[in-house]
Structures are given as C-alpha cells and as structure tokens.
Motif scaffolding. Structure first.
Motif, PDB file in Angstrom:
ATOM      1  N   ASP A 174      -7.296  53.070  84.430  1.00 28.71           N
ATOM      2  CA  ASP A 174      -7.114  52.381  85.704  1.00 28.71           C
ATOM      3  C   ASP A 174      -7.843  53.218  86.747  1.00 28.71           C
ATOM      4  N   THR A 184      -5.787  54.457  89.976  1.00 26.66           N
ATOM      5  CA  THR A 184      -4.865  55.597  89.864  1.00 26.66           C
ATOM      6  C   THR A 184      -5.490  56.767  89.115  1.00 26.66           C
ATOM      7  N   ILE A 187      -4.800  53.499  80.832  1.00 30.82           N
ATOM      8  CA  ILE A 187      -4.074  52.233  81.002  1.00 30.82           C
ATOM      9  C   ILE A 187      -2.841  52.144  80.106  1.00 30.82           C
TER      10      ILE A 187
END
Ligand SMILES: [Zn+2]
Ligand SMILES: [Zn+2]
Length: 194
Positions: free
Chosen positions: A171, A174, A178
């Motif tokens: 991701d 962030t 994932i």
C-alpha cells in the motif's frame, strides 16, 4: 547476456485459483538465477514444496511492478521466516510460494519463483548462482556481477520514473505490505533448517 525474445509470461499457483503474468518488460530486464541458500530452501519446505536440496531454487529477479495478478488476488498471503526476514508471498489457497520481495516498496526487488511460471522459454539462461556449496562447507556466489548489475539498473530506473509505486505487494499510502505477515517462531524456523 542475450536473452530469448521477452514476452508476457503467465504464472499460476498450484491449484490455479491465483493467476497472472509477468510483463514482457519485466522479463526483459530480469536476471535468471538459482539460489542454494538456507532461507530459500526453508521457505520451500515450509510451503510443503519438494525439497530442493542438494539443488537450488530457481528464481527470476525482477521489478515487483512487473507482476500482474489477474485472478485470485484475494489469496495472496505473506510469510516471513523471521521478523527481519524478506517478505515471502504465497497463495493461501494451496500454499504455493510465488515471490520474495524486500520489506519496503522503495527498494523494488522481487525474486519470482520460476516453478510457478507456465512457460519459461522467454527467460534466457541462468546467469548467477548464489550460495553455491563448495568443499569445506563454504558457499560462494558465481557470476554475481549479472545479478548486481541487473539489480542496480532495475532499482534506479524504477525509482527515477516512480514506477515502483505500481507494486501489487504494498500500500503506497501507508508504505505497508498489503497483507499482515505470518512470522515463524524460533521453533518453527529451526525445524526448517536441517
Ligand atoms: Zn492456489
Ligand atoms: Zn536464497
């Protein structure tokens, strides 16, 4: 090293629920290697694959962004042999190991398990051999230059163009993988290093 013509190369987990391909561009700038290291073997054993020893595990070193999962992405799962270990991605439907990546998307490296590919004719010859056992218990890398050159040129290209952000494994918002990894305990780990 000159290669066969690079084409999209399909892969699948053992049961076929998770499928995708590696792009022709990914094949073109990949490095075809084998690895004899204990971690590669341990991961194969953990996933109940045939024991590669005394042989190696065959791996295509490439950019994560060139891995395209088409179906069954919900089965993508993550394991680490230890808390600081590489990220070992697999298909949870059948426990087939797929690829190993670094722990951050900003170091774009994937070692894709060649056994998962349906046709390996585009890969070209194996160049580098890692951790090759030698007399006296030593291990040596053979023709590491191919892997080192490939790694540096791929990482630079991906970072300079920003294409690393297209990784299917992280991701980017962030920075986290994932999936939440299964991290082996010491006892689980020691059972795999025999
Ligand atoms: Zn499967
Ligand atoms: Zn290895």
């Amino acid at each position: 090293m000159r290669k066969a013509k690079a084409v999209d190369t399909a892969f699948a987990c053992s049961c076929g629920c998770l499928r995708g391909h590696i792009t022709a561009a990914g094949i073109r700038c990949s490095t075809h290697v084998v690895c004899y290291c204990n971690d590669c073997r341990a991961a194969q054993l953990y996933f109940n694959q045939p024991d590669p020893a005394p042989g190696p595990v065959e791996v295509l070193q490439m950019l994560p962004e060139e891995v395209r999962i088409e179906t069954g992405a919900e089965h993508l799962a993550l394991m680490q042999l230890s808390p600081k270990g590489m990220l070992r991605w697999y298909a949870s439907c059948c426990d087939a190991p797929l690829a190993t990546t670094s722990r951050t998307a900003k170091f774009p490296f994937a070692g894709f398990i060649v056994a998962r590919m349906l046709d390996t004719s585009a890969l070209g010859p194996i160049t580098t051999r890692g951790f090759v056992p030698k007399p006296g218990g030593k291990q040596e890398h053979e023709k590491l230059g191919y892997a080192a050159f490939g790694l540096v040129s791929r990482v630079l290209k991906s970072l300079l163009t920003g294409s690393w952000k297209h990784t299917p494994f992280f991701d980017i918002g962030t920075g986290d993988p994932i999936r939440t990894p299964v991290i082996l305990t010491k006892a689980e780990r020691s059972a795999l290093y025999k």
